[in-house]
Design an enzyme around this catalytic site. Structure first.
Site, short mmCIF file in Angstrom:
data_model
loop_
_atom_site.label_atom_id
_atom_site.label_comp_id
_atom_site.label_asym_id
_atom_site.label_seq_id
_atom_site.Cartn_x
_atom_site.Cartn_y
_atom_site.Cartn_z
N GLU A 42 0.87 -1.17 0.00
CA GLU A 42 0.00 0.00 0.00
C GLU A 42 0.91 1.22 0.00
OE1 GLU A 42 -3.32 2.58 2.44
OE2 GLU A 42 -2.33 0.92 3.47
N ASP A 67 5.25 4.71 3.36
CA ASP A 67 4.99 6.15 3.51
C ASP A 67 6.25 6.80 4.03
OD1 ASP A 67 3.78 8.77 4.31
OD2 ASP A 67 1.91 7.70 3.93
N ASP A 116 -2.89 12.08 -2.07
CA ASP A 116 -3.05 13.48 -2.44
C ASP A 116 -3.26 13.54 -3.95
OD1 ASP A 116 -2.76 16.18 -3.08
OD2 ASP A 116 -1.12 16.50 -1.66
N ASP A 152 -11.54 9.62 -3.46
CA ASP A 152 -12.76 10.43 -3.51
C ASP A 152 -12.60 11.59 -4.47
OD1 ASP A 152 -10.92 11.85 -2.05
OD2 ASP A 152 -12.29 12.45 -0.45
N THR A 192 -10.41 4.33 5.35
CA THR A 192 -9.25 4.96 5.97
C THR A 192 -9.66 6.27 6.65
OG1 THR A 192 -8.61 6.37 4.11
CG2 THR A 192 -7.86 4.07 4.05
N TYR A 194 -8.53 9.13 5.93
CA TYR A 194 -8.70 10.18 4.92
C TYR A 194 -10.00 10.03 4.14
CZ TYR A 194 -4.00 11.37 6.24
OH TYR A 194 -2.91 11.74 6.98
N GLU A 195 -10.46 8.80 3.98
CA GLU A 195 -11.77 8.62 3.35
C GLU A 195 -12.86 9.24 4.21
OE1 GLU A 195 -14.96 5.17 1.89
OE2 GLU A 195 -12.85 4.64 2.25
#
Length: 234
Positions: A42, A67, A116, A152, A192, A194-195
């Site tokens: 991921e 990350d 992002d 999104d 997540t 951020y979702e």
């Protein structure tokens, strides 16, 4: 807040499931997991909810969240340790260096969840589905390896479809409104941090799965830039 970040940076240095820009890591994954199970990444994993969620669902695979933000990785790594998930690890490194840490053809799939979207055209090359990045993924993915995008951002969704069409990549799944579909798999519905923030406020989640089954000639990057300028996929 700054103190908490520093504390987490120090803590992950002690976590056995976190590797920070390690040397010779490609040959160490098998030793770390102590098996030769399929390897799934991921990218830009944030707090690692998808990495951990996938590992819970499919213990027969090994999952690595990647990350550069160590204070974010801390959350997912700690959860994996607390739940005794031995098929989870985290790699702290820039995505641009990903090919340094895996052998060619050693990765089965790559997940990109709520990255992002880099909405400005001048930052298009920073989008994680830009050909610049896809060429890096090709170096480590197996020939039939799959890239999954969950976002999104309608802009990133349309941009990625433009890339898929322009380079003749094999499209496997395309959901313009993921949660309106009736044939979802458990991995589609992992959410997540951020979702849940709903930053794009688009009221829908987009999902793509595709294979990097073609070469990605650099010459076409110019054509890609023209397409997104003309058709407004920026």
């Amino acid at each position: 807040m700054a103190h908490k970040k520093l504390q987490r940076f120090q803590e992950i240095k002690t976590f056995p499931n976190v590797f920070e820009m390690p040397e010779n890591m490609a040959q160490r994954w098998t030793k770390h997991f102590n098996n030769q199970h399929p390897l799934v990444l991921e990218l830009a994993c944030g707090k690692g909810e998808y990495t951990v969620g996938l590992a819970r669902l499919y213990p027969e695979n090994n999952y690595i969240g990647v990350d550069i933000k160590g204070n974010r990785i801390w959350r997912g790594a700690l959860t994996a340790l607390n739940e005794d998930l031995h098929n989870v690890a985290f790699l702290r490194t820039p995505i641009e260096q990903i090919q340094q840490y895996f052998f060619p053809n050693s990765v089965d799939a790559i997940w990109i969840t709520f990255p992002d979207p880099q909405l400005r055209l001048s930052k298009a090359k920073k989008r994680l589905t830009h050909p610049r990045f896809l060429r890096l993924y090709q170096q480590i993915l197996q020939p039939n390896g799959v890239v999954y995008l969950k976002t999104d951002s309608p802009n990133l969704y349309q941009f990625t479809k433009t890339v898929i069409n322009l380079f003749g990549l094999e499209l496997l799944q395309d959901y313009d409104n993921l949660y309106a579909a009736t044939n979802l798999l458990p991995e589609h519905t992992i959410k997540t941090h951020y979702e849940q923030l709903d930053i794009a406020q688009s009221n829908r989640i987009h999902f793509l799965a595709f294979k990097l089954n073609q070469t990605l000639p650099i010459e076409k990057d110019v054509e890609l830039k023209k397409l997104i300028e003309i058709h407004g996929t920026d």
